[in-house]
Motif scaffolding. Structure first.
Motif, short mmCIF file in Angstrom:
data_model
loop_
_atom_site.label_atom_id
_atom_site.label_comp_id
_atom_site.label_asym_id
_atom_site.label_seq_id
_atom_site.Cartn_x
_atom_site.Cartn_y
_atom_site.Cartn_z
N THR A 23 43.31 18.38 -4.47
CA THR A 23 41.61 19.23 -3.64
C THR A 23 42.16 19.38 -2.19
O THR A 23 42.61 18.16 -1.51
CB THR A 23 40.34 18.72 -3.78
OG1 THR A 23 40.12 17.38 -3.34
CG2 THR A 23 39.89 19.03 -5.54
N PHE A 38 39.21 16.82 -1.14
CA PHE A 38 37.60 16.50 -1.12
C PHE A 38 37.32 15.18 -1.17
O PHE A 38 36.15 15.32 -0.83
CB PHE A 38 37.15 17.93 -2.49
CG PHE A 38 37.45 19.25 -2.39
CD1 PHE A 38 37.81 19.52 -1.33
CD2 PHE A 38 37.01 19.31 -3.88
CE1 PHE A 38 38.19 21.32 -2.39
CE2 PHE A 38 37.01 20.91 -4.15
CZ PHE A 38 37.67 21.90 -3.05
N ARG A 39 38.13 13.95 -0.97
CA ARG A 39 37.54 13.03 -1.47
C ARG A 39 37.68 12.05 0.19
O ARG A 39 36.71 11.33 0.31
CB ARG A 39 39.01 12.56 -1.71
CG ARG A 39 39.75 12.63 -3.32
CD ARG A 39 40.54 11.61 -3.32
NE ARG A 39 41.25 12.21 -4.57
CZ ARG A 39 42.15 11.00 -5.43
NH1 ARG A 39 42.60 10.50 -5.56
NH2 ARG A 39 43.04 11.73 -7.38
N ASP A 40 38.38 13.21 0.98
CA ASP A 40 38.17 12.96 2.24
C ASP A 40 37.11 13.35 3.01
O ASP A 40 37.01 13.52 4.52
CB ASP A 40 39.84 13.29 2.98
CG ASP A 40 40.92 12.34 2.80
OD1 ASP A 40 40.74 11.66 2.60
OD2 ASP A 40 42.06 13.11 2.60
N LYS A 86 28.43 15.33 -3.13
CA LYS A 86 28.38 13.98 -3.86
C LYS A 86 29.77 14.36 -5.05
O LYS A 86 29.88 13.19 -5.19
CB LYS A 86 26.98 13.42 -3.51
CG LYS A 86 26.79 13.36 -2.11
CD LYS A 86 27.31 11.81 -1.22
CE LYS A 86 27.54 11.03 -0.37
NZ LYS A 86 27.21 10.57 0.19
N THR A 140 30.15 16.18 5.06
CA THR A 140 29.56 16.75 3.38
C THR A 140 28.76 15.87 3.82
O THR A 140 26.86 17.13 3.81
CB THR A 140 29.84 16.76 2.10
OG1 THR A 140 31.58 17.55 2.28
CG2 THR A 140 29.30 17.29 1.53
N LEU A 143 32.06 21.70 1.17
CA LEU A 143 31.92 21.90 -0.54
C LEU A 143 31.28 22.27 -0.87
O LEU A 143 30.84 22.52 -2.59
CB LEU A 143 32.19 20.20 -0.99
CG LEU A 143 33.76 19.46 -0.04
CD1 LEU A 143 33.20 17.74 -0.66
CD2 LEU A 143 34.63 20.11 -1.12
N ARG A 169 37.63 12.43 -6.76
CA ARG A 169 38.03 11.43 -6.96
C ARG A 169 38.32 10.64 -7.99
O ARG A 169 39.39 10.15 -8.62
CB ARG A 169 36.60 9.95 -6.57
CG ARG A 169 36.55 10.72 -4.88
CD ARG A 169 36.10 9.71 -4.30
NE ARG A 169 35.73 9.39 -2.74
CZ ARG A 169 34.94 9.31 -2.61
NH1 ARG A 169 33.63 9.07 -2.83
NH2 ARG A 169 35.18 9.16 -0.86
N GLU A 209 33.65 13.52 2.31
CA GLU A 209 32.32 12.83 1.90
C GLU A 209 30.89 13.11 3.46
O GLU A 209 30.41 13.43 3.22
CB GLU A 209 32.59 11.62 1.54
CG GLU A 209 30.74 11.06 1.14
CD GLU A 209 31.52 9.67 0.37
OE1 GLU A 209 30.01 9.53 -0.65
OE2 GLU A 209 32.57 9.40 0.00
N ILE A 260 32.93 15.33 -5.22
CA ILE A 260 33.76 14.45 -4.94
C ILE A 260 34.50 13.46 -5.59
O ILE A 260 35.31 13.16 -5.39
CB ILE A 260 33.31 14.07 -3.04
CG1 ILE A 260 33.04 15.02 -1.73
CG2 ILE A 260 33.67 12.89 -2.65
CD1 ILE A 260 32.15 14.25 -1.07
N GLU A 261 32.44 13.46 -6.25
CA GLU A 261 33.02 12.40 -7.08
C GLU A 261 34.07 12.43 -8.45
O GLU A 261 34.72 11.77 -8.52
CB GLU A 261 31.98 11.50 -7.62
CG GLU A 261 30.69 11.02 -6.90
CD GLU A 261 29.12 10.76 -7.55
OE1 GLU A 261 29.24 11.52 -8.35
OE2 GLU A 261 28.63 9.92 -6.40
#
Length: 528
Positions: free
Chosen positions: A227, A473-475, A214, A480, A206, A221, A477, A217-218
């Motif tokens: 994504t 991308f949410r998954d 981060k 990453t 990412l 979300r 974190e 990801i935020e």
């Protein structure tokens, strides 16, 4: 497809049982593979998606996509994407215009794959007539594919851009992007796309900075856009391993070891020599958010991964393929301690040996131990990563059986027994057993090109349904977080203590500068 379609904001549903490889926001890995396999078989019976025939999809129903990054791997992954009937590539982007100076696994392999895919046996990359690459090759591949394979579709030709920012500004009807750039551009480019309500398909990582990752990801979300991080599609199943762990077959799990033969690119102990910028390369755009510096070919193409500024090292390259499913199954979140061991470089000074202080390039070999605290019923675990040919200590069970560890692999150590497996957790076996158990491998009989096409169809389906699917991308974190703390620990060469609540290294405050990026003017995510 209208680009302003409203989507439902929802994660994927699935099992919450730790015995599966899926976390609360993911479906079971085996079910995912079976879905992909079904999709792949469907692709094999549609005759090349000739418009107007079987499998016809009206142009207005296609998802328009910009393909960003036309290096060798970018072009390689462009080919199966073009075969997906629900996608239409309308633009390509790369700061390098021509096929000059590229490196690949073989001289003619990519060229021959392109010839076969576009139906032109005489296609040549031009440039230095060696390895294919660059935006003009990307445009040529897209235009030839649609003209020769999807003839009759009234395709007007795709547009080639050097600057991603210009692409986003001008392509008003764009639905999605696929990002295949060097690592240092991933986070900035993903955020720029999400800010404009584009769906994003991207290769790992990412970001090569923790706080930037981060932020991606935020933003994901908070967004309704789909994504997906590509390496999820190659992760293996943890079902068999978790069945042994949960049944007590290895006792209490203490450690997980994962090792790779990467790097398979040079990692330089000193800064590279300066060279003239090749005609057709916009070096300023290639640098993007990173600090200005003189051009060298040893920064670009296949070798960018070895530089802290441009890459993420071996763990960012390969750990996403092997460890993401492990993180989910074992509920690994944020480590509290990161302990690096790394090779060093000694030069010869005026009067004797001289240790070179290197915080610009990853070491040739390293191992990094991550300490993860207990989580629910799962006790504390150490996760150990190895690269550059380093491997864990040979277990007595293998030694006594005249076996050695493979060049790449995975091992789970309990206080009663051990599990050894392939790098992607394939073919696991208990070391107390001399023969491997038969393990179901639903991907074994599926062609790689079909698997890629099926995975891409899941992206199309998710966009149309508005429902996130595994590998978003949410998954991502916790994987990453790990790969970026790995890089920071190697860069300082010291043990780090990390507080995930405040996202800071607590025992060595100066190391926190390696968790963020100083953006060049014009490249701050807020401004593009």
């Amino acid at each position: 497809m209208k680009k302003d379609i409203l989507l439902n904001d929802g994660d994927t549903s699935g099992s919450k049982d730790v015995k599966s490889t899926a976390g609360p926001s993911q479906i079971n890995r085996r079910k995912f593979v079976k879905v992909a396999a079904t999709g792949a078989l469907a692709f094999s019976i549609v005759p090349r998606h000739v418009l107007g025939g079987t499998g016809f999809i009206a142009p207005s129903d296609k998802i328009t996509l910009a393909y960003v990054g036309c290096g060798t791997q970018g072009l390689r992954e462009l080919l199966p994407l073009l075969s997906v009937p629900g996608l239409q590539v309308i633009a390509v982007c790369d700061p390098n215009r021509d096929a000059v100076g590229y490196k690949d696994w073989s001289k003619d392999g990519l060229r021959d794959d392109i010839r076969a895919a576009i139906g032109k046996p005489d296609w040549a990359p031009g440039g230095d007539n060696a390895v294919a690459g660059g935006r003009e090759n990307g445009k040529s591949v897209v235009d030839n594919y649609y003209a020769n394979i999807r003839s009759g579709g009234k395709f007007k030709g795709c547009t080639a851009y050097a600057d991603y920012r210009e692409l986003l500004e001008k392509e008003k009807d764009l639905n999605a992007v696929k990002i295949m750039t060097p690592d240092h551009l991933h986070g900035v480019f993903a955020m720029a796309a999400l800010k404009r309500n584009k769906h994003v398909l991207m290769h790992k990582p990412l970001s090569n900075r923790l706080l930037e990752g981060k932020a991606v990801i935020e933003m994901a979300r908070k967004s309704n856009n789909i994504t997906h991080l590509v390496p999820w599609d190659s992760n293996g199943s943890m079902d068999k391993v978790m069945s042994w762990i949960n049944s007590g077959a290895i006792g209490t799990l203490k450690e997980v070891h994962n090792w790779t033969n990467r790097p398979v690119w040079p990692q330089f102990p000193t800064l590279p020599d300066v060279a003239p910028i090749p005609d057709g390369l916009n070096w300023d755009i290639w640098l993007g958010p990173e600090a200005d510096r003189p051009y060298s070919p040893n920064y670009t193409n296949m070798v960018f991964r070895g530089w802290y500024d441009f890459g993420g090292g071996s763990m960012a390259d390969m750990g996403h393929y092997s460890l993401w499913t492990v993180f989910n199954a074992l509920k690994l979140e944020a480590p509290t301690v990161i302990e690096p061991n790394l090779s060093h470089y000694v030069g010869m000074g005026n009067y004797g040996p001289d240790f070179v202080n290197n915080d610009f390039s990853f070491p040739m070999a390293s191992s990094v131990r991550f300490k993860y605290p207990a989580n629910g019923d799962r006790p504390a675990i150490d996760l150990c990563w190895y690269d550059g040919g380093m491997r864990p200590q040979l277990p007595d069970e293998l030694l006594n059986n005249n076996e050695e560890l493979p060049a790449e692999g995975m091992m789970f150590l309990g206080d009663k027994d051990k599990i050894i497996a392939g790098f992607n957790v394939q073919n696991p076996r208990l070391l107390s057993q001399k023969k491997m158990d038969a393990v179901e491998n639903p991907q074994a009989q599926i062609k790689e090109s079909d698997k890629m096409a099926a995975a891409l169809q899941l992206f199309v389906d998710a966009i149309k349904s508005g429902k996130q699917y595994p590998g978003s991308f949410r998954d991502a974190e916790h994987i990453t977080e790990a790969v970026n703390l790995y890089a920071a620990s190697l860069r300082v060469g010291r043990l780090l203590k990390y507080d995930s609540g405040i996202r800071q290294i607590t025992n060595l405050p100066d190391a926190n500068k390696y968790l963020s990026r100083n953006y060049r003017n014009g490249w701050d995510p807020a401004s593009i």
